[in-house]
Design an enzyme around this catalytic site. Structure first.
Site, PDB file in Angstrom:
ATOM      1  N   PRO A 113      41.869  37.232  48.849  1.00 20.23           N
ATOM      2  CG  PRO A 113      40.648  35.976  47.298  1.00 20.23           C
ATOM      3  CD  PRO A 113      40.475  36.945  48.437  1.00 20.23           C
ATOM      4  CE1 TYR A 114      44.985  44.435  45.233  1.00 18.97           C
ATOM      5  CE2 TYR A 114      44.504  45.024  47.520  1.00 18.97           C
ATOM      6  CZ  TYR A 114      45.072  45.338  46.293  1.00 18.97           C
ATOM      7  OH  TYR A 114      45.718  46.528  46.130  1.00 18.97           O
ATOM      8  CE1 TYR A 115      44.450  44.698  52.196  1.00 14.07           C
ATOM      9  CE2 TYR A 115      42.339  43.591  52.375  1.00 14.07           C
ATOM     10  CZ  TYR A 115      43.087  44.751  52.401  1.00 14.07           C
ATOM     11  OH  TYR A 115      42.477  45.953  52.626  1.00 14.07           O
ATOM     12  CE  LYS A 118      49.438  45.117  45.775  1.00 16.64           C
ATOM     13  NZ  LYS A 118      50.037  45.371  44.425  1.00 16.64           N
TER      14      LYS A 118
END
Lengths: 202, 202
Positions: A113-115, A118
């Site tokens: 989810p973070y990638y 970003k």
């Protein structure tokens, strides 16, 4: 970053911070600060950044919060900031992203989810028409000395870590450098002086 | 939706499903199905939709999964599907979004990540250059009969619920209708026949 910027020639930084408690630190290094949240409306963020010449987005929800904050801060906070910059006619935007955010094969399930956040934030910036530079560091460490770095197009060529202070110094160096506009710098600690690594890459 | 489509004239639907177990149902209504995941790569999704004339995106991670799935399926799954449609030269794309996804003031804290995901997915589609129509229903119910509906630009004018079957029928009706290209339909149960509500709105 604020400290490096305030000590350098040619910058008058203002820190955009979330908590009133952070204000003392910025007061102590003589950097003005604005207490506002990236969870506020685009209009509020737009009002907060009015009159500045450039935006550096280095916010992150941090590893200890939930995926709700990943989408609300890392992604939607960035989208609102980009739109707010456009609204205000602030052309220059430096984004601190994440190495490997364009390489789904590299993503672990927990980091996915973070990638995604970003990657999509960077895409929003790329399509914005702003004069952008995107820095994509690997894992950040807290060493004081920036040291030397490597900048690559292919993140698999990077080392594993990079000091925050090196990223900060890179932000300062690219900020006034027009030849860095429209560039994406995947970066880690390495074997070149920061100025040299940037000059050779852009 | 697949059932309504297969019973109507002029459609040859294929269901894009996530679980092998769902296949029996689609076999039983004579609708071909492809088992593939929106968590797969864009290249895989692109291969799966190759050769079709249109994409209808009505997937959702559902209320019982975490916010990680909200960003991975509702947002990134949609982004990959839109890109896959472009890659394949599939011009027609109907998105089932969510009412109020452009109205942050309406969002509760728990629903916020979902609305952000739907808003950004819709924005991706709007910017894609595809011939899109976006349906934004309010809360879905399981009533068999589509009944009557209301379509508005301002979601505050809507009622609270809408049957899934009404959304499905609306998808079928707008799919071949060029006058619905580039339109966003916020919708709920209401007082007009579906065909009439669409014709008056688009």
């Amino acid at each position: 970053m604020a400290q490096q910027m305030s000590e350098a020639e040619g910058f008058e930084p203002t820190a955009f911070i979330r908590k009133e408690e952070q204000k003392d630190y910025f007061d102590s290094i003589n950097v003005p600060s604005i207490v506002e949240s990236l969870e506020s409306t685009e209009e509020t963020i737009s009002g907060a950044i009015k009159g500045f010449d450039a935006v550096v987005f280095s916010a992150g929800s941090g590893g200890s919060t939930g995926y709700d904050k990943t989408i609300e801060i890392d992604l939607y906070g960035a989208v609102k900031s980009i739109n707010a910059a456009k609204t205000n006619g602030i052309k220059r935007f430096v984004m601190v992203g994440a190495a490997f955010s364009d390489v789904p094969a590299y993503w672990s399930d927990t980091m996915k989810p973070y990638y995604i956040a970003k990657q999509l934030a960077d895409k929003e910036l790329i399509r914005s028409g702003l004069d952008y530079t995107i820095l994509r560091p690997v894992k950040l460490t807290d060493e004081d000395e920036p040291g030397k770095i490597t900048i690559e197009s292919d993140p698999y060529q990077l080392n594993k870590e990079i000091p925050r202070s090196a990223v900060a110094k890179t932000v300062l160096t690219v900020l006034p450098d027009e030849s860095s506009y429209g560039k994406i710098l995947e970066m880690s600690e390495g074997n070149k002086e920061i100025e040299t690594a940037i000059k050779e890459f852009v």
